[in-house]
Scaffold this motif. Structure first.
Motif, PDB file in Angstrom:
ATOM      1  N   GLY A   1       0.816  -1.208   0.000  1.00  0.00           N
ATOM      2  CA  GLY A   1       0.000   0.000   0.000  1.00  0.00           C
ATOM      3  C   GLY A   1       0.847   1.253   0.000  1.00  0.00           C
ATOM      4  N   GLY A   2       0.252   2.358   0.368  1.00  0.00           N
ATOM      5  CA  GLY A   2       0.940   3.619   0.298  1.00  0.00           C
ATOM      6  C   GLY A   2       0.733   4.274  -1.062  1.00  0.00           C
ATOM      7  N   ARG A   3       1.365   5.409  -1.248  1.00  0.00           N
ATOM      8  CA  ARG A   3       1.120   6.234  -2.427  1.00  0.00           C
ATOM      9  C   ARG A   3       1.303   5.470  -3.734  1.00  0.00           C
ATOM     10  NH1 ARG A   3       1.108  11.700  -3.604  1.00  0.00           N
ATOM     11  NH2 ARG A   3       1.848  12.247  -5.690  1.00  0.00           N
ATOM     12  N   ASN A   4       2.332   4.610  -3.810  1.00  0.00           N
ATOM     13  CA  ASN A   4       2.628   3.898  -5.056  1.00  0.00           C
ATOM     14  C   ASN A   4       2.214   2.436  -5.018  1.00  0.00           C
ATOM     15  OD1 ASN A   4       3.853   6.152  -6.372  1.00  0.00           O
ATOM     16  ND2 ASN A   4       5.652   5.871  -5.057  1.00  0.00           N
ATOM     17  N   GLY A   5       1.435   2.048  -4.029  1.00  0.00           N
ATOM     18  CA  GLY A   5       1.066   0.650  -3.906  1.00  0.00           C
ATOM     19  C   GLY A   5      -0.102   0.261  -4.801  1.00  0.00           C
ATOM     20  N   THR A   6      -0.235  -1.032  -5.010  1.00  0.00           N
ATOM     21  CA  THR A   6      -1.357  -1.580  -5.760  1.00  0.00           C
ATOM     22  C   THR A   6      -2.435  -2.037  -4.795  1.00  0.00           C
ATOM     23  OG1 THR A   6       0.017  -2.329  -7.609  1.00  0.00           O
ATOM     24  CG2 THR A   6      -2.104  -3.428  -7.311  1.00  0.00           C
ATOM     25  N   LEU A   7      -3.646  -1.551  -4.983  1.00  0.00           N
ATOM     26  CA  LEU A   7      -4.760  -2.065  -4.198  1.00  0.00           C
ATOM     27  C   LEU A   7      -5.212  -3.375  -4.816  1.00  0.00           C
ATOM     28  CD1 LEU A   7      -7.737  -0.499  -2.554  1.00  0.00           C
ATOM     29  CD2 LEU A   7      -8.220  -2.136  -4.361  1.00  0.00           C
TER      30      LEU A   7
ATOM     31  N   ALA B   1     -14.235 -20.258   0.177  1.00  0.00           N
ATOM     32  CA  ALA B   1     -13.066 -20.528   1.022  1.00  0.00           C
ATOM     33  C   ALA B   1     -11.806 -19.813   0.527  1.00  0.00           C
ATOM     34  CB  ALA B   1     -12.838 -22.034   1.138  1.00  0.00           C
ATOM     35  N   PRO B   2     -11.440 -19.943  -0.732  1.00  0.00           N
ATOM     36  CA  PRO B   2     -10.234 -19.223  -1.179  1.00  0.00           C
ATOM     37  C   PRO B   2     -10.408 -17.710  -1.199  1.00  0.00           C
ATOM     38  CG  PRO B   2     -11.288 -20.359  -3.029  1.00  0.00           C
ATOM     39  CD  PRO B   2     -11.951 -20.842  -1.789  1.00  0.00           C
ATOM     40  N   ARG B   3     -11.637 -17.243  -1.357  1.00  0.00           N
ATOM     41  CA  ARG B   3     -11.882 -15.805  -1.319  1.00  0.00           C
ATOM     42  C   ARG B   3     -11.589 -15.268   0.078  1.00  0.00           C
ATOM     43  NH1 ARG B   3     -16.523 -15.940  -3.220  1.00  0.00           N
ATOM     44  NH2 ARG B   3     -17.903 -15.599  -1.449  1.00  0.00           N
ATOM     45  N   VAL B   4     -12.080 -15.950   1.096  1.00  0.00           N
ATOM     46  CA  VAL B   4     -11.838 -15.526   2.476  1.00  0.00           C
ATOM     47  C   VAL B   4     -10.366 -15.665   2.822  1.00  0.00           C
ATOM     48  CG1 VAL B   4     -12.320 -16.067   4.896  1.00  0.00           C
ATOM     49  CG2 VAL B   4     -14.185 -16.037   3.234  1.00  0.00           C
ATOM     50  N   ALA B   5      -9.738 -16.751   2.364  1.00  0.00           N
ATOM     51  CA  ALA B   5      -8.323 -16.959   2.668  1.00  0.00           C
ATOM     52  C   ALA B   5      -7.461 -15.841   2.114  1.00  0.00           C
ATOM     53  CB  ALA B   5      -7.868 -18.303   2.091  1.00  0.00           C
ATOM     54  N   LYS B   6      -7.871 -15.259   0.994  1.00  0.00           N
ATOM     55  CA  LYS B   6      -7.063 -14.229   0.337  1.00  0.00           C
ATOM     56  C   LYS B   6      -6.973 -12.955   1.161  1.00  0.00           C
ATOM     57  CE  LYS B   6      -4.685 -13.376  -3.408  1.00  0.00           C
ATOM     58  NZ  LYS B   6      -3.541 -14.225  -3.795  1.00  0.00           N
ATOM     59  N   ILE B   7      -7.934 -12.717   2.042  1.00  0.00           N
ATOM     60  CA  ILE B   7      -7.897 -11.498   2.853  1.00  0.00           C
ATOM     61  C   ILE B   7      -7.659 -11.802   4.331  1.00  0.00           C
ATOM     62  CG2 ILE B   7      -9.371 -10.180   1.288  1.00  0.00           C
ATOM     63  CD1 ILE B   7     -11.663 -10.650   3.284  1.00  0.00           C
ATOM     64  N   SER B   8      -7.266 -13.022   4.634  1.00  0.00           N
ATOM     65  CA  SER B   8      -7.119 -13.451   6.029  1.00  0.00           C
ATOM     66  C   SER B   8      -5.649 -13.528   6.435  1.00  0.00           C
ATOM     67  CB  SER B   8      -7.761 -14.827   6.237  1.00  0.00           C
ATOM     68  OG  SER B   8      -9.131 -14.799   5.939  1.00  0.00           O
ATOM     69  N   GLY B   9      -5.395 -13.237   7.706  1.00  0.00           N
ATOM     70  CA  GLY B   9      -4.072 -13.455   8.278  1.00  0.00           C
ATOM     71  C   GLY B   9      -3.087 -12.342   8.000  1.00  0.00           C
ATOM     72  N   ALA B  10      -1.910 -12.479   8.614  1.00  0.00           N
ATOM     73  CA  ALA B  10      -0.881 -11.453   8.509  1.00  0.00           C
ATOM     74  C   ALA B  10      -0.341 -11.315   7.097  1.00  0.00           C
ATOM     75  CB  ALA B  10       0.257 -11.773   9.480  1.00  0.00           C
ATOM     76  N   SER B  11      -0.412 -12.397   6.324  1.00  0.00           N
ATOM     77  CA  SER B  11       0.125 -12.363   4.958  1.00  0.00           C
ATOM     78  C   SER B  11      -0.996 -12.250   3.925  1.00  0.00           C
ATOM     79  CB  SER B  11       0.953 -13.621   4.692  1.00  0.00           C
ATOM     80  OG  SER B  11       0.154 -14.794   4.862  1.00  0.00           O
ATOM     81  N   ALA B  12      -2.076 -11.593   4.299  1.00  0.00           N
ATOM     82  CA  ALA B  12      -3.218 -11.459   3.391  1.00  0.00           C
ATOM     83  C   ALA B  12      -2.782 -10.863   2.056  1.00  0.00           C
ATOM     84  CB  ALA B  12      -4.291 -10.579   4.028  1.00  0.00           C
ATOM     85  N   GLY B  13      -3.319 -11.431   0.967  1.00  0.00           N
ATOM     86  CA  GLY B  13      -2.942 -10.981  -0.368  1.00  0.00           C
ATOM     87  C   GLY B  13      -3.845  -9.915  -0.931  1.00  0.00           C
ATOM     88  N   ALA B  14      -4.839  -9.465  -0.159  1.00  0.00           N
ATOM     89  CA  ALA B  14      -5.764  -8.442  -0.649  1.00  0.00           C
ATOM     90  C   ALA B  14      -6.220  -7.589   0.529  1.00  0.00           C
ATOM     91  CB  ALA B  14      -6.963  -9.078  -1.343  1.00  0.00           C
ATOM     92  N   GLN B  15      -6.676  -6.377   0.207  1.00  0.00           N
ATOM     93  CA  GLN B  15      -7.100  -5.466   1.271  1.00  0.00           C
ATOM     94  C   GLN B  15      -8.619  -5.364   1.405  1.00  0.00           C
ATOM     95  OE1 GLN B  15      -4.918  -3.876  -1.335  1.00  0.00           O
ATOM     96  NE2 GLN B  15      -3.286  -4.974  -0.269  1.00  0.00           N
ATOM     97  N   ILE B  16      -9.363  -5.864   0.418  1.00  0.00           N
ATOM     98  CA  ILE B  16     -10.819  -5.746   0.462  1.00  0.00           C
ATOM     99  C   ILE B  16     -11.437  -6.885  -0.318  1.00  0.00           C
ATOM    100  CG2 ILE B  16     -10.825  -4.176  -1.547  1.00  0.00           C
ATOM    101  CD1 ILE B  16     -13.307  -2.809  -0.315  1.00  0.00           C
ATOM    102  N   ALA B  17     -12.607  -7.342   0.127  1.00  0.00           N
ATOM    103  CA  ALA B  17     -13.332  -8.401  -0.572  1.00  0.00           C
ATOM    104  C   ALA B  17     -14.822  -8.212  -0.351  1.00  0.00           C
ATOM    105  CB  ALA B  17     -12.909  -9.788  -0.083  1.00  0.00           C
ATOM    106  N   ASP B  18     -15.618  -8.532  -1.363  1.00  0.00           N
ATOM    107  CA  ASP B  18     -17.072  -8.515  -1.203  1.00  0.00           C
ATOM    108  C   ASP B  18     -17.572  -9.945  -1.055  1.00  0.00           C
ATOM    109  OD1 ASP B  18     -17.033  -9.610  -3.784  1.00  0.00           O
ATOM    110  OD2 ASP B  18     -18.593  -8.287  -4.551  1.00  0.00           O
ATOM    111  N   ASN B  19     -18.911 -10.081  -0.919  1.00  0.00           N
ATOM    112  CA  ASN B  19     -19.560 -11.393  -0.843  1.00  0.00           C
ATOM    113  C   ASN B  19     -18.944 -12.273   0.244  1.00  0.00           C
ATOM    114  OD1 ASN B  19     -21.441 -13.338  -1.557  1.00  0.00           O
ATOM    115  ND2 ASN B  19     -20.244 -14.120  -3.274  1.00  0.00           N
TER     116      ASN B  19
END
Length: 542
Positions: free
Chosen positions: A50-56, A257-275
């Motif tokens: 994240g930050g100014r040059n990060g990818t959401l 399951a993989p959708r929730v896993a993607k935003i879970s934990g310290a090494s989450a690969g995403a910052q936001i998820a719907d559904n």
């Protein structure tokens, strides 16, 4: 591959479904799109935190392989993405649906007239650098209003909008058939597209497959069906809601399951998820995520093939609705995040009142209706989309119908497969799927026309449009649209919704709450929507 052109109505119908997720054949990146795209980003790229040059990085619980043509699409993923890529003359707030000036410089001051004039924003350009002109606006509206072109947007405009005229290079005039103040909020559904791009032969088919060139704050950089779509801030955007993220990577992960896993934990690969599944709310909140819901029209509906006996008999359709234990479905599958449908509209809609026919849980009445219809030993193959929360509701449907002696087989399939069968006019009995017309707007006229109408896709699927009661319904809808008095119009809408409830051709079982989760330590300005998808036009890094 679908062949979708402006003069091929049947394939075009196929292309604009389905907002519940993935209707639309997987499409390879077209040469034209590849030519205007940067290379694909990794689907795991989070932009260095994240930050100014990060990818959401966002996770969308619906397919990105539906139609991307803004005049046709009802895909949750594609509609949400298009709101970031394209602009209407006016756009609307994602929650209040109040209109604001987007490509136009102002909202009309007098909404009670039959002519609205718009001046285009000075300096507005498309993502290929070409200026936005009045010709582009007229081009899009002529496509929508063309009697020979089958688009979803036609149902939102044709009843009240007569024509759109070019006044000069930067000014257009919308001419209405009669005063229709509600129409101003619908202008966001007519995304302005470059005529020099989409007037070329085959360009609309490319739009369906994923080619997107707009004037909005984000430009599409790559599109990979059933994987991800990437965006970057458009440097020359000069509109009211500039991009806050240098890059965005939206992943499509339909399985829960993989959708929730993607935003879970310290090494989450995403910052936001719907559904977000209801069962995972507590887990995500304990992990520091904010999880919020939005209540609206989102629903599980049943649609009957009225040409397949015995579903041509209204008593059979009603019986199967009375048999459903909605309270159990809400408790077990929705974890309390839902309400039994008591009208086609949800309780929060401004035009809501309980319908004359409310399908409370009444298995004895269901059995009596089947007996009255002379139906015994009924076997139902329930065709259903595989959207995760719909799948969770299916066991209750089966148990409810089995309990009244209806032998029920569940057949969940990819959304694409379900609606392709109906596009091909294959036989079916009953469909269970998700719907949420709120992604188009809140006014009842729009919502009902999305689902009902003589040329409506859904009515063709249900094979009901030629029924006498349907023809009378469509006449009542037209009269309500033209009614100038707001209170009288509301009463007329409520009256014809009573007919829709009684007929139960396409009718909701439950309205549920949609959950969105995000990392509040990384993102601010997020608001949970009561319809699928996300809107990041007012979001930013913390």
């Amino acid at each position: 591959m679908r062949d979708v052109t402006h003069d091929a109505p049947a394939p075009a119908r196929r292309s604009f479904l389905k907002h519940s997720g993935a209707l639309g054949a997987a499409a390879a990146l077209s040469p034209a799109l590849a030519a205007c795209s940067a290379g694909p980003e990794s689907t795991n790229d989070t932009g260095g935190g994240g930050g100014r040059n990060g990818t959401l990085t966002a996770v969308i619980g619906y397919g990105n392989d539906g139609s991307w043509d803004p005049t046709q699409t009802a895909s949750a993923f594609c509609m949400a993405a298009n709101h970031h890529i394209y602009e209407g003359l006016l756009d609307t707030d994602p929650l209040s649906r109040e209109p604001y000036a987007a490509l136009a410089t102002a909202v009309p001051g007098d909404l009670g007239g039959t002519s609205w004039r718009f001046e285009l924003r000075p300096g507005a350009t498309f993502h290929d650098g070409k200026p936005v002109t009045a010709d582009d606006v007229v081009f899009v509206y002529e496509r929508i209003l063309d009697p020979g072109t089958q688009t979803l947007a036609k149902g939102f405009f044709a009843s009240w909008l007569k024509e759109v005229r070019k006044v000069d290079a930067r000014t257009v005039e919308l001419v209405l058939k009669f005063p229709f103040p509600d129409g101003v909020s619908r202008l966001t559904l007519a995304k302005i597209m470059p005529k020099h791009v989409f007037s070329r032969p085959g360009a609309w088919e490319e739009a369906v497959k994923g080619k997107a060139i707009g004037s909005g704050p984000y430009r599409q950089t790559a599109h990979h069906p059933k994987s991800n779509t990437t965006f970057e801030a458009y440097a020359d955007y000069n509109g009211p809601r500039p991009a806050a993220f240098r890059k965005m990577n939206w992943l499509t992960i339909v399985d829960a399951a993989p959708r929730v896993a993607k935003i879970s934990g310290a090494s989450a690969g995403a910052q936001i998820a719907d559904n977000i599944p209801y069962a995972n709310i507590g887990q995500l909140e304990k992990g520091g995520m904010t999880v919020q819901g939005g209540s609206g029209m989102n629903n599980l509906f049943l649609m009957f093939n009225t040409r397949h006996k015995p579903f041509d008999d209204v008593r059979v359709r009603q019986a199967l609705h009375y048999a459903v234990d909605r309270d159990k479905m809400i408790e077990v599958a929705l974890k309390g995040h839902g309400k039994p449908a008591s009208s086609f509209l949800n309780e929060g809609n401004p035009s809501y009142r309980p319908a004359r026919t409310v399908y409370g849980y009444d298995p004895d009445k269901a059995k009596a209706l089947l007996a009255e219809a002379g139906v015994r030993g009924l076997k139902v193959d329930l065709l259903a989309v595989n959207v995760s929360w719909i799948v969770d509701c299916l066991p209750t449907l089966k148990a409810s119908w089995d309990a009244i002696g209806v032998e029920t087989t569940l057949s969940p399939q990819e959304t694409t497969a379900v609606f392709t069968k109906m596009d091909q006019k294959q036989d079916y009995q009953v469909v269970a799927a998700a719907s949420n017309p709120n992604q188009f707007g809140l006014d009842a006229d729009l919502i009902m026309r999305y689902n009902y109408g003589p040329q409506n896709l859904w009515m063709r699927y249900a094979r009901w449009a030629d029924a006498p009661v349907a023809r009378k319904l469509f006449e009542d809808m037209d009269r309500a649209t033209k009614e100038p008095d707001a209170d009288r119009k509301k009463a007329m809408v409520q009256d014809y919704i009573d007919v829709v409830a009684e007929q139960a051709v396409l009718y909701p079982v439950v309205h549920n709450e949609l959950m969105t989760a995000w990392d509040p330590k990384r993102l601010s300005g997020i608001r949970a929507q009561p319809y699928p998808g996300i809107n990041l036009l007012q979001a930013k890094w913390v």
